[in-house]
Design a protein around this motif. Structure first.
Motif, mmCIF file in Angstrom:
data_model
loop_
_atom_site.group_PDB
_atom_site.id
_atom_site.type_symbol
_atom_site.label_atom_id
_atom_site.label_comp_id
_atom_site.label_asym_id
_atom_site.label_seq_id
_atom_site.Cartn_x
_atom_site.Cartn_y
_atom_site.Cartn_z
ATOM 1 N N HIS A 41 0.840 -1.200 0.000
ATOM 2 C CA HIS A 41 0.000 0.000 0.000
ATOM 3 C C HIS A 41 0.872 1.246 0.000
ATOM 4 C CE1 HIS A 41 -4.136 -1.476 0.900
ATOM 5 N NE2 HIS A 41 -3.459 -2.558 1.186
ATOM 6 N N ALA A 42 0.241 2.331 -0.362
ATOM 7 C CA ALA A 42 0.877 3.631 -0.219
ATOM 8 C C ALA A 42 1.044 3.931 1.259
ATOM 9 C CB ALA A 42 0.012 4.711 -0.872
ATOM 10 N N LEU A 47 -1.476 8.465 -2.497
ATOM 11 C CA LEU A 47 -1.795 7.663 -3.664
ATOM 12 C C LEU A 47 -0.489 7.217 -4.311
ATOM 13 C CD1 LEU A 47 -4.628 9.765 -5.359
ATOM 14 C CD2 LEU A 47 -4.876 7.742 -3.914
ATOM 15 N N ASN A 64 -4.133 3.335 -4.530
ATOM 16 C CA ASN A 64 -3.273 3.376 -3.342
ATOM 17 C C ASN A 64 -2.609 2.038 -2.999
ATOM 18 O OD1 ASN A 64 -5.457 1.972 -2.368
ATOM 19 N ND2 ASN A 64 -5.621 3.132 -0.475
#
Length: 192
Positions: free
Chosen positions: A18-19, A24, A57
């Motif tokens: 994930h970010a 994002l 994301n």
């Protein structure tokens, strides 16, 4: 544990991250294309990719590492992780420069889970391709451009995705499409 499991050649893995925070990873179409170019550069030489999905994301990959042991002078896990580090760091540097941002773009670790079960593999394949639908980005799986789903529909068209392995579970393209439209219980699919 999925986060500390060592990579080994010739095994299938679900890899995702994930970010960092609410950032994002992908803001515009050029970001997705650039990431896929980096994926081809760093990951395709070491792995066959069965499925991918890039979300604003986070991203998911389903792949099998190639047998590259004979070429290694170092630990295979470190070598394989280095390729992912090159991918993520190279992408993050370009992203930060483009958007005039600083700091870590991705979480500190790459999440990964070895896939040892055929039933799990098929559900994971469905899960990855349906991620944009499940997250409400599109209603129809065909409308998401940043996954490998559409690569499987036209097998005559050349693709870098390794499609033979997963297509053995479907008699026809229609079976593939219907499976992806079906409701699948992700009962033992643990996504953190």
């Amino acid at each position: 544990m999925s986060n500390t499991e060592n990579f080994e050649c010739e095994y299938v893995y679900h890899i995702y991250t994930h970010a960092n925070g609410k950032d994002l990873i992908f803001r515009e179409q050029d970001n997705y294309k650039y990431f896929l170019d980096k994926l081809v550069k760093y990951i395709f030489p070491i792995a066959e990719i069965y499925a991918y999905c890039l979300m604003p994301n986070h991203f998911h990959l389903l792949l099998r590492f190639k047998n590259i042991n004979q070429n290694l002078n170092e630990d295979e896990h470190k070598y394989l992780m280095k390729q992912f580090s090159n991918l993520l760091n190279g992408y993050a540097k370009a992203y930060n420069k483009r958007y005039n941002r600083k700091g870590s773009l991705f979480l500190d670790y790459l999440k990964r889970k070895r896939v040892n079960d055929e039933k799990y593999l098929i559900k994971l394949f469905h899960y990855i391709h349906n991620n944009p639908v499940n997250h409400g980005f599109v209603k129809d799986i065909n409308d998401w451009k940043y996954s490998s789903y559409r690569s499987y529909i036209n097998l005559a068209k050349e693709s870098k995705i390794e499609r033979r392995e997963m297509m053995q579970y479907f008699e026809t393209i229609n079976d593939y499409i219907e499976y992806h439209k079906s409701n699948v219980e992700y009962d033992f699919l643990i996504i953190e």
